[in-house]
Design a protein around this motif. Structure first.
Motif, PDB file in Angstrom:
ATOM      1  N   ASN A   1       0.845  -1.197   0.000  1.00  0.00           N
ATOM      2  CA  ASN A   1       0.000   0.000   0.000  1.00  0.00           C
ATOM      3  C   ASN A   1       0.880   1.247   0.000  1.00  0.00           C
ATOM      4  O   ASN A   1       1.460   1.599   1.024  1.00  0.00           O
ATOM      5  CB  ASN A   1      -0.926  -0.009   1.219  1.00  0.00           C
ATOM      6  CG  ASN A   1      -1.928   1.130   1.183  1.00  0.00           C
ATOM      7  OD1 ASN A   1      -1.609   2.245   1.542  1.00  0.00           O
ATOM      8  ND2 ASN A   1      -3.143   0.837   0.760  1.00  0.00           N
ATOM      9  N   TYR A   2       0.960   1.902  -1.164  1.00  0.00           N
ATOM     10  CA  TYR A   2       1.824   3.074  -1.286  1.00  0.00           C
ATOM     11  C   TYR A   2       1.319   4.244  -0.440  1.00  0.00           C
ATOM     12  O   TYR A   2       2.110   5.032   0.074  1.00  0.00           O
ATOM     13  CB  TYR A   2       1.958   3.485  -2.757  1.00  0.00           C
ATOM     14  CG  TYR A   2       2.681   4.784  -2.960  1.00  0.00           C
ATOM     15  CD1 TYR A   2       3.885   5.046  -2.303  1.00  0.00           C
ATOM     16  CD2 TYR A   2       2.169   5.757  -3.812  1.00  0.00           C
ATOM     17  CE1 TYR A   2       4.555   6.251  -2.488  1.00  0.00           C
ATOM     18  CE2 TYR A   2       2.836   6.955  -4.001  1.00  0.00           C
ATOM     19  CZ  TYR A   2       4.015   7.198  -3.340  1.00  0.00           C
ATOM     20  OH  TYR A   2       4.669   8.394  -3.516  1.00  0.00           O
ATOM     21  N   ALA A   3       0.012   4.362  -0.258  1.00  0.00           N
ATOM     22  CA  ALA A   3      -0.523   5.453   0.566  1.00  0.00           C
ATOM     23  C   ALA A   3       0.014   5.360   1.980  1.00  0.00           C
ATOM     24  O   ALA A   3       0.431   6.362   2.575  1.00  0.00           O
ATOM     25  CB  ALA A   3      -2.047   5.426   0.562  1.00  0.00           C
TER      26      ALA A   3
ATOM     27  N   TYR B   1      -6.654  17.747   0.728  1.00  0.00           N
ATOM     28  CA  TYR B   1      -6.963  17.544  -0.686  1.00  0.00           C
ATOM     29  C   TYR B   1      -7.524  16.152  -0.935  1.00  0.00           C
ATOM     30  O   TYR B   1      -7.283  15.218  -0.170  1.00  0.00           O
ATOM     31  CB  TYR B   1      -5.710  17.730  -1.541  1.00  0.00           C
ATOM     32  CG  TYR B   1      -5.095  19.104  -1.464  1.00  0.00           C
ATOM     33  CD1 TYR B   1      -5.838  20.237  -1.754  1.00  0.00           C
ATOM     34  CD2 TYR B   1      -3.756  19.265  -1.111  1.00  0.00           C
ATOM     35  CE1 TYR B   1      -5.267  21.499  -1.700  1.00  0.00           C
ATOM     36  CE2 TYR B   1      -3.173  20.516  -1.055  1.00  0.00           C
ATOM     37  CZ  TYR B   1      -3.936  21.642  -1.344  1.00  0.00           C
ATOM     38  OH  TYR B   1      -3.367  22.882  -1.285  1.00  0.00           O
ATOM     39  N   THR B   2      -8.245  16.028  -2.039  1.00  0.00           N
ATOM     40  CA  THR B   2      -8.729  14.737  -2.516  1.00  0.00           C
ATOM     41  C   THR B   2      -7.941  14.372  -3.765  1.00  0.00           C
ATOM     42  O   THR B   2      -8.014  15.074  -4.774  1.00  0.00           O
ATOM     43  CB  THR B   2     -10.232  14.789  -2.836  1.00  0.00           C
ATOM     44  OG1 THR B   2     -10.953  15.185  -1.670  1.00  0.00           O
ATOM     45  CG2 THR B   2     -10.729  13.426  -3.306  1.00  0.00           C
ATOM     46  N   PHE B   3      -7.199  13.285  -3.702  1.00  0.00           N
ATOM     47  CA  PHE B   3      -6.360  12.883  -4.815  1.00  0.00           C
ATOM     48  C   PHE B   3      -6.958  11.689  -5.548  1.00  0.00           C
ATOM     49  O   PHE B   3      -7.780  10.944  -5.011  1.00  0.00           O
ATOM     50  CB  PHE B   3      -4.962  12.493  -4.309  1.00  0.00           C
ATOM     51  CG  PHE B   3      -4.088  13.667  -3.981  1.00  0.00           C
ATOM     52  CD1 PHE B   3      -3.222  14.189  -4.927  1.00  0.00           C
ATOM     53  CD2 PHE B   3      -4.140  14.261  -2.736  1.00  0.00           C
ATOM     54  CE1 PHE B   3      -2.418  15.275  -4.632  1.00  0.00           C
ATOM     55  CE2 PHE B   3      -3.350  15.351  -2.422  1.00  0.00           C
ATOM     56  CZ  PHE B   3      -2.478  15.853  -3.378  1.00  0.00           C
ATOM     57  N   MET B   4      -6.499  11.486  -6.790  1.00  0.00           N
ATOM     58  CA  MET B   4      -6.969  10.349  -7.582  1.00  0.00           C
ATOM     59  C   MET B   4      -6.471   9.024  -7.006  1.00  0.00           C
ATOM     60  O   MET B   4      -7.094   7.987  -7.194  1.00  0.00           O
ATOM     61  CB  MET B   4      -6.504  10.492  -9.045  1.00  0.00           C
ATOM     62  CG  MET B   4      -5.007  10.499  -9.232  1.00  0.00           C
ATOM     63  SD  MET B   4      -4.512  10.743 -10.964  1.00  0.00           S
ATOM     64  CE  MET B   4      -4.891   9.155 -11.661  1.00  0.00           C
ATOM     65  N   GLY B   5      -5.342   9.059  -6.308  1.00  0.00           N
ATOM     66  CA  GLY B   5      -4.768   7.856  -5.719  1.00  0.00           C
ATOM     67  C   GLY B   5      -4.250   8.135  -4.328  1.00  0.00           C
ATOM     68  O   GLY B   5      -4.532   9.161  -3.723  1.00  0.00           O
ATOM     69  N   ARG B   6      -3.502   7.179  -3.803  1.00  0.00           N
ATOM     70  CA  ARG B   6      -2.933   7.286  -2.453  1.00  0.00           C
ATOM     71  C   ARG B   6      -4.004   7.568  -1.409  1.00  0.00           C
ATOM     72  O   ARG B   6      -3.824   8.377  -0.507  1.00  0.00           O
ATOM     73  CB  ARG B   6      -1.835   8.343  -2.397  1.00  0.00           C
ATOM     74  CG  ARG B   6      -0.652   8.057  -3.289  1.00  0.00           C
ATOM     75  CD  ARG B   6       0.538   8.911  -2.915  1.00  0.00           C
ATOM     76  NE  ARG B   6       0.226  10.321  -2.957  1.00  0.00           N
ATOM     77  CZ  ARG B   6       1.024  11.277  -2.483  1.00  0.00           C
ATOM     78  NH1 ARG B   6       2.164  10.959  -1.923  1.00  0.00           N
ATOM     79  NH2 ARG B   6       0.692  12.549  -2.563  1.00  0.00           N
ATOM     80  N   ARG B   7      -5.134   6.912  -1.532  1.00  0.00           N
ATOM     81  CA  ARG B   7      -6.224   7.124  -0.577  1.00  0.00           C
ATOM     82  C   ARG B   7      -5.823   6.596   0.789  1.00  0.00           C
ATOM     83  O   ARG B   7      -5.307   5.502   0.916  1.00  0.00           O
ATOM     84  CB  ARG B   7      -7.494   6.431  -1.076  1.00  0.00           C
ATOM     85  CG  ARG B   7      -8.037   7.075  -2.346  1.00  0.00           C
ATOM     86  CD  ARG B   7      -9.224   6.340  -2.891  1.00  0.00           C
ATOM     87  NE  ARG B   7      -9.706   6.984  -4.112  1.00  0.00           N
ATOM     88  CZ  ARG B   7     -10.617   6.450  -4.925  1.00  0.00           C
ATOM     89  NH1 ARG B   7     -11.139   5.272  -4.645  1.00  0.00           N
ATOM     90  NH2 ARG B   7     -10.995   7.088  -6.018  1.00  0.00           N
ATOM     91  N   GLY B   8      -6.079   7.392   1.795  1.00  0.00           N
ATOM     92  CA  GLY B   8      -5.652   7.062   3.148  1.00  0.00           C
ATOM     93  C   GLY B   8      -4.438   7.863   3.566  1.00  0.00           C
ATOM     94  O   GLY B   8      -4.138   7.975   4.753  1.00  0.00           O
TER      95      GLY B   8
ATOM     96  N   ARG C   1      -3.613   4.206 -10.121  1.00  0.00           N
ATOM     97  CA  ARG C   1      -3.880   5.543  -9.582  1.00  0.00           C
ATOM     98  C   ARG C   1      -2.780   5.987  -8.624  1.00  0.00           C
ATOM     99  O   ARG C   1      -2.356   7.151  -8.620  1.00  0.00           O
ATOM    100  CB  ARG C   1      -5.228   5.555  -8.860  1.00  0.00           C
ATOM    101  CG  ARG C   1      -6.433   5.482  -9.780  1.00  0.00           C
ATOM    102  CD  ARG C   1      -7.744   5.611  -9.021  1.00  0.00           C
ATOM    103  NE  ARG C   1      -8.049   4.427  -8.219  1.00  0.00           N
ATOM    104  CZ  ARG C   1      -7.869   4.327  -6.901  1.00  0.00           C
ATOM    105  NH1 ARG C   1      -7.370   5.343  -6.209  1.00  0.00           N
ATOM    106  NH2 ARG C   1      -8.198   3.212  -6.260  1.00  0.00           N
ATOM    107  N   ASP C   2      -2.320   5.073  -7.789  1.00  0.00           N
ATOM    108  CA  ASP C   2      -1.296   5.415  -6.802  1.00  0.00           C
ATOM    109  C   ASP C   2       0.028   5.794  -7.475  1.00  0.00           C
ATOM    110  O   ASP C   2       0.712   6.731  -7.060  1.00  0.00           O
ATOM    111  CB  ASP C   2      -1.052   4.236  -5.859  1.00  0.00           C
ATOM    112  CG  ASP C   2      -2.175   4.034  -4.852  1.00  0.00           C
ATOM    113  OD1 ASP C   2      -3.063   4.898  -4.760  1.00  0.00           O
ATOM    114  OD2 ASP C   2      -2.163   2.995  -4.156  1.00  0.00           O
ATOM    115  N   ALA C   3       0.393   5.037  -8.500  1.00  0.00           N
ATOM    116  CA  ALA C   3       1.714   5.224  -9.124  1.00  0.00           C
ATOM    117  C   ALA C   3       1.868   6.600  -9.737  1.00  0.00           C
ATOM    118  O   ALA C   3       2.992   7.139  -9.796  1.00  0.00           O
ATOM    119  CB  ALA C   3       1.936   4.148 -10.185  1.00  0.00           C
ATOM    120  N   ARG C   4       0.775   7.204 -10.157  1.00  0.00           N
ATOM    121  CA  ARG C   4       0.897   8.463 -10.913  1.00  0.00           C
ATOM    122  C   ARG C   4       1.541   9.576 -10.105  1.00  0.00           C
ATOM    123  O   ARG C   4       2.196  10.470 -10.658  1.00  0.00           O
ATOM    124  CB  ARG C   4      -0.501   8.914 -11.413  1.00  0.00           C
ATOM    125  CG  ARG C   4      -0.424  10.051 -12.413  1.00  0.00           C
ATOM    126  CD  ARG C   4       0.340   9.628 -13.655  1.00  0.00           C
ATOM    127  NE  ARG C   4       0.642  10.725 -14.549  1.00  0.00           N
ATOM    128  CZ  ARG C   4       1.721  11.506 -14.467  1.00  0.00           C
ATOM    129  NH1 ARG C   4       2.594  11.341 -13.475  1.00  0.00           N
ATOM    130  NH2 ARG C   4       1.929  12.455 -15.357  1.00  0.00           N
TER     131      ARG C   4
END
Length: 396
Positions: A85-87, A206-213, A365-368
């Motif tokens: 989990n990258y987030a 902020y609300t991002f496309m990825g890295r949720r959490g 999504r996270d990788a971006r």
């Protein structure tokens, strides 16, 4: 994994870390991704602190079995966490980036007050560099730091954005200008700011496309006052602190990108060996061979460049002498993570676009973010070229 540059102790450490993360992080991945549950993040941070993994960069404070802990082991931790989990990994990498200047440049009372809780996993930190007109180019920094001799305090005024752990961190490393010379490297200062300091505010997340959490937001300093002893290093010495911190951060991001790339690759190769199309497994088709081969050599290149940089650091090389190697690790790792994430979605087809059929779309999504955070790919190329063109001045 071939681990070309890692020795037996490094590999044993990887296996140990992987077991801990499987026990503590893996069961909470859905809570972090789907519900953005900060309590789940904090639970795993505490577990890593209790295991001693947040002390790897600070040998005199480390109490584990490794004889020579260092950046190599912190990067292994980053890689294994990002694989899952990258987030979550962003949270601990940011905390370690905050711990780094506290360890090396804070006064002893400040170090004891803020550093030790981060290393124990009971607190997290944040780094405040980016502003509306300042990203990789620190020349646009507008935050000002003044010393009030009457109260013996530093007074900070400025606005920072895209700050990981904003509003949830316990201490913030704020960079600003103490004198305006036109060259931020001559007038930049770093200050440790507790979350309870008067004048610090957190306007929004902020609300991002990825890295949720992973919580990312804004930090505002409005006549924010901190005691004089919260200065890190020397007045006007912040740029040198930031340079050393960025080497550390870019090497860690090499581990982040490697973990994300490996995770995508494992999903893609498993699918290619089990999914049948037109009477054959996908892996029997030449176009899929090409994708797998391109992912594979990029991952090996990433591993070599990343652990070259960490081994150099652990041997005592830092500052400008490490700038190119750290930038190469960050550049290749983060570009590889994006490449592998994209190819994995393509190999999976419709399954790669849905949450119902696995993690490929989350990884995509996270990788971006990886080619942007910690200095863009374009900035990394600039840093590499600076070393390779020593006889001329390049850039703006």
């Amino acid at each position: 994994m071939k681990d070309f540059l890692l020795d037996a102790a490094d590999r044993a450490f990887r296996a140990e870390v992987r077991d801990v993360l499987q026990r503590e992080l893996a069961p909470r991945m859905a809570d972090i991704e789907e519900r953005q549950d900060w309590s789940a993040v904090r639970h795993v941070v505490r577990a890593l602190g209790e295991a001693g993994y947040l002390r790897l960069m600070f040998p005199d404070l480390y109490q584990g079995p490794l004889v020579q802990p260092g950046l190599t082991h912190a990067t292994i931790l980053s890689e294994e966490a990002s694989y899952l989990n990258y987030a979550f990994e962003t949270t601990i990498a940011t905390a370690l980036s905050c711990a780094y200047p506290l360890y090396h440049f804070a006064s002893e009372p400040v170090r004891d007050r803020y550093l030790l809780p981060i290393l124990d996993g009971t607190a997290v930190g944040a780094i405040c560099v980016t502003e509306p007109n300042t990203g990789s180019d620190s020349a646009g920094m507008e935050t000002r730091i003044e010393f009030d001799a009457r109260t013996n305090e530093w007074v900070i005024n400025g606005f920072k954005r895209y700050i990981s752990n904003a509003s949830v961190a316990d201490v913030y490393i704020a960079y600003g200008l103490t004198r305006d010379t036109g060259k931020p490297q001559d007038g930049m200062t770093a200050i440790a700011v507790p979350a309870t300091a008067p004048g610090i505010r957190f306007p929004r997340n902020y609300t991002f496309m990825g890295r949720r959490g992973c919580i990312v937001g804004e930090v505002e300093f409005d006549d924010c006052r901190v005691p004089a002893d919260h200065l890190l290093g020397e007045r006007d010495g912040g740029f040198r602190i930031m340079l050393r911190m960025f080497n550390f951060e870019r090497a860690i991001l090499g581990g982040s990108g490697l973990g994300v790339a490996r995770s995508a690759f494992d999903i893609a190769t498993a699918h290619a060996q089990h999914r049948r199309a037109f009477g054959q497994y996908l892996g029997c088709k030449e176009l899929i061979w090409d994708k797998v081969a391109r992912m594979s050599w990029r991952i090996d290149s990433t591993e070599l460049l990343t652990y070259r940089a960490t081994k150099m650091y652990d041997s005592g090389i830092d500052g400008k002498a490490l700038m190119k190697e750290a930038a190469m690790a960050k550049l290749v790792a983060t570009e590889t993570a994006n490449f592998c994430a994209n190819e994995t979605v393509q190999i999976l087809g419709g399954d790669g676009l849905t949450k119902e059929y696995g993690r490929a779309e989350q990884i995509y999504r996270d990788a971006r973010a990886l080619t942007i955070v910690g200095g863009t790919s374009e900035m990394a190329k600039y840093l590499i070229a600076c070393r390779d063109l020593p006889d001329i001045r390049i850039g703006l």
